[in-house]
Design a protein around this motif. Structure first.
Motif, PDB file in Angstrom:
ATOM      1  N   LYS A  16      16.971  -4.711  -8.432  1.00 45.98           N
ATOM      2  CA  LYS A  16      16.840  -6.109  -8.034  1.00 45.98           C
ATOM      3  C   LYS A  16      15.497  -6.304  -7.351  1.00 45.98           C
ATOM      4  N   ALA A  17      14.693  -7.214  -7.884  1.00 44.56           N
ATOM      5  CA  ALA A  17      13.346  -7.443  -7.361  1.00 44.56           C
ATOM      6  C   ALA A  17      13.381  -8.249  -6.073  1.00 44.56           C
ATOM      7  N   GLU A  18      12.479  -7.903  -5.168  1.00 45.98           N
ATOM      8  CA  GLU A  18      12.266  -8.720  -3.983  1.00 45.98           C
ATOM      9  C   GLU A  18      11.729 -10.084  -4.409  1.00 45.98           C
ATOM     10  N   PRO A  19      11.990 -11.125  -3.607  1.00 41.37           N
ATOM     11  CA  PRO A  19      11.621 -12.483  -4.029  1.00 41.37           C
ATOM     12  C   PRO A  19      10.126 -12.764  -4.065  1.00 41.37           C
ATOM     13  N   LYS A  20       9.334 -11.924  -3.411  1.00 40.17           N
ATOM     14  CA  LYS A  20       7.889 -12.132  -3.380  1.00 40.17           C
ATOM     15  C   LYS A  20       7.164 -10.803  -3.578  1.00 40.17           C
ATOM     16  N   PRO A  21       5.882 -10.822  -4.017  1.00 36.12           N
ATOM     17  CA  PRO A  21       5.126  -9.572  -4.136  1.00 36.12           C
ATOM     18  C   PRO A  21       4.835  -8.964  -2.774  1.00 36.12           C
ATOM     19  N   ILE A  22       4.428  -7.699  -2.779  1.00 32.51           N
ATOM     20  CA  ILE A  22       4.050  -7.030  -1.536  1.00 32.51           C
ATOM     21  C   ILE A  22       2.819  -7.720  -0.961  1.00 32.51           C
ATOM     22  N   PRO A  23       2.883  -8.207   0.282  1.00 33.21           N
ATOM     23  CA  PRO A  23       1.723  -8.888   0.870  1.00 33.21           C
ATOM     24  C   PRO A  23       0.494  -7.981   0.895  1.00 33.21           C
ATOM     25  N   GLY A  24      -0.652  -8.532   0.511  1.00 38.32           N
ATOM     26  CA  GLY A  24      -1.901  -7.774   0.518  1.00 38.32           C
ATOM     27  C   GLY A  24      -2.102  -6.892  -0.688  1.00 38.32           C
ATOM     28  N   SER A  25      -1.197  -6.956  -1.663  1.00 39.46           N
ATOM     29  CA  SER A  25      -1.315  -6.097  -2.843  1.00 39.46           C
ATOM     30  C   SER A  25      -2.076  -6.796  -3.957  1.00 39.46           C
ATOM     31  N   TYR A  26      -2.643  -5.985  -4.844  1.00 38.84           N
ATOM     32  CA  TYR A  26      -3.338  -6.525  -6.010  1.00 38.84           C
ATOM     33  C   TYR A  26      -3.595  -5.398  -7.004  1.00 38.84           C
ATOM     34  N   SER A  27      -4.145  -5.746  -8.156  1.00 36.93           N
ATOM     35  CA  SER A  27      -4.506  -4.819  -9.216  1.00 36.93           C
ATOM     36  C   SER A  27      -3.262  -4.151  -9.809  1.00 36.93           C
ATOM     37  N   ILE A  28      -3.420  -2.919 -10.342  1.00 35.63           N
ATOM     38  CA  ILE A  28      -2.384  -2.307 -11.173  1.00 35.63           C
ATOM     39  C   ILE A  28      -2.153  -0.841 -10.779  1.00 35.63           C
ATOM     40  N   ASP A  29      -1.273  -0.203 -11.517  1.00 33.51           N
ATOM     41  CA  ASP A  29      -1.035   1.246 -11.481  1.00 33.51           C
ATOM     42  C   ASP A  29      -0.620   1.773 -10.117  1.00 33.51           C
ATOM     43  N   PRO A  30       0.528   1.315  -9.598  1.00 35.65           N
ATOM     44  CA  PRO A  30       1.019   1.883  -8.341  1.00 35.65           C
ATOM     45  C   PRO A  30       1.468   3.326  -8.533  1.00 35.65           C
ATOM     46  N   ALA A  31       1.145   4.169  -7.576  1.00 32.48           N
ATOM     47  CA  ALA A  31       1.639   5.548  -7.542  1.00 32.48           C
ATOM     48  C   ALA A  31       2.039   5.824  -6.105  1.00 32.48           C
TER      49      ALA A  31
END
Length: 352
Positions: free
Chosen positions: A152-167
């Motif tokens: 289940k996704a959180e209702p908003k993106p992680i604050p301060g995040s951007y771009s791609i490829d999370p590890a």
């Protein structure tokens, strides 16, 4: 996640024949030519983890979106995630079905690119990049009590995040960190001033004699849902201690970062993008700086690759992708093979 095929290496032209089974059992891997883990769907960008003694792979799910190819990766138009699992390398691979769908992420616009996963506090976390409704990549997070979801996704993106490829890497002291970033279609170059530039460069900054654009890292909060600090630059140095330059396309960071630890050393591995290498650098801290050590894997068939490294039952493995099934840059397949270290901890370069 890859973003262009203009400089593609010669890809194989073997076409997939429409497998539909949700579970498939590949042949045991041949060290010379590993087989795709599954062939009933197209998979890429595999993040592998061991949870409860079992391997779980969190890949992108490539689909034919009939979208024109461009340098920003519009043709990588994925819409959901499937999670794979296996009890043994070379054994049966299970597809657990859709774990998260684009339509179930309230803030998402399009393009669910390469994900990663983590476990803490009795909860499994799925991290994913997706363009918001303004077409800007942000990082999302979704949770589940099972490693296979549904999430289940959180209702908003992680604050301060951007771009791609999370590890996401959890150190031996229990602290967790997210590494992220990818240039060209990954939009990292559009954040070089700290603010998103909608009309910024579509590729890189073309500053060949200045330090290359760097991946980013931030420690995660204890609940694993937000950053506990602002994103920081990851510095990759040569053996003389000088930063790798933007024009050093054989060694610079492009996308697809991964972190693992071996004998108190931190290994940051990544794709060089337009030169198609998987390179790696080592350091004494999860923040770096990291000293370039060499090539982990030579180019695969396809445009570039995206990988993960995991220890399983006393051996180390690399999960990666190529285009054996289709010969098409945006319809890929995940593979695995064992990796070998020299006595000093450096890798024996793999030629796939």
């Amino acid at each position: 996640m890859t973003v262009s095929a203009k400089t593609a290496l010669g890809a194989l032209a073997l076409l997939a024949s429409g497998f539909t089974a949700a579970v498939c059992q590949p042949a045991k891997p041949n060290p010379a030519k590993p087989k795709p883990l599954v062939s009933h769907i197209y998979t890429a960008d595999p993040s592998a983890h061991v949870f409860n003694g079992k391997l779980y792979i969190y890949p992108s799910h490539d689909v034919e979106g009939n979208v024109a190819e461009d340098d920003e990766g519009a043709h990588f138009n994925m819409r959901d995630y499937h999670i794979l699992s296996m009890d043994n390398i070379g054994g049966k691979v299970t597809d657990h079905g859709v774990a998260l769908d684009l339509k179930d992420i309230p803030w998402a616009g399009r393009q669910l690119w390469a994900p990663d996963a983590a476990y803490k506090n009795g909860t499994y976390y799925l991290y994913f990049p997706v363009k918001d409704k303004q077409d800007v990549f942000r990082m999302g997070v979704a949770t589940s009590k099972s490693p296979t979801g549904p999430f289940k996704a959180e209702p908003k993106p992680i604050p301060g995040s951007y771009s791609i490829d999370p590890a996401v890497f959890t150190d031996t002291d229990g602290k967790s960190y997210m590494y992220l970033g990818g240039i060209w279609g990954g939009q990292l170059q559009r954040w070089h001033t700290g603010t998103y530039e909608a009309n910024g460069s579509k590729t890189d900054l073309k500053k060949d004699n200045e330090p290359a654009l760097s991946a980013k890292v931030a420690r995660l909060s204890n609940d694993m849902l937000t950053f506990d600090e602002p994103l920081k630059d990851i510095q990759i140095l040569d053996k003389e201690g000088k930063p790798l330059l933007g024009g050093d396309h054989d060694r610079r960071f492009f996308e697809g970062g991964w972190m693992h630890k071996y004998k108190d050393k931190y290994y940051f591995s990544y794709s060089t993008g337009d030169t198609h290498f998987l390179a790696y650098a080592t350091g004494d801290s999860p923040y770096g700086p990291f000293t370039y050590q060499g090539v982990l894997m030579n180019p695969v068939t396809g445009w570039t690759t995206h990988h993960s490294i995991v220890e399983f039952k006393g051996k180390w493995y690399i999960f990666y992708h190529d285009v054996e099934l289709t010969g098409k840059t945006h319809l890929r397949n995940v593979k695995v093979r064992e990796i070998t270290r020299k006595p000093d901890g450096t890798f024996v370069t793999i030629t796939p």
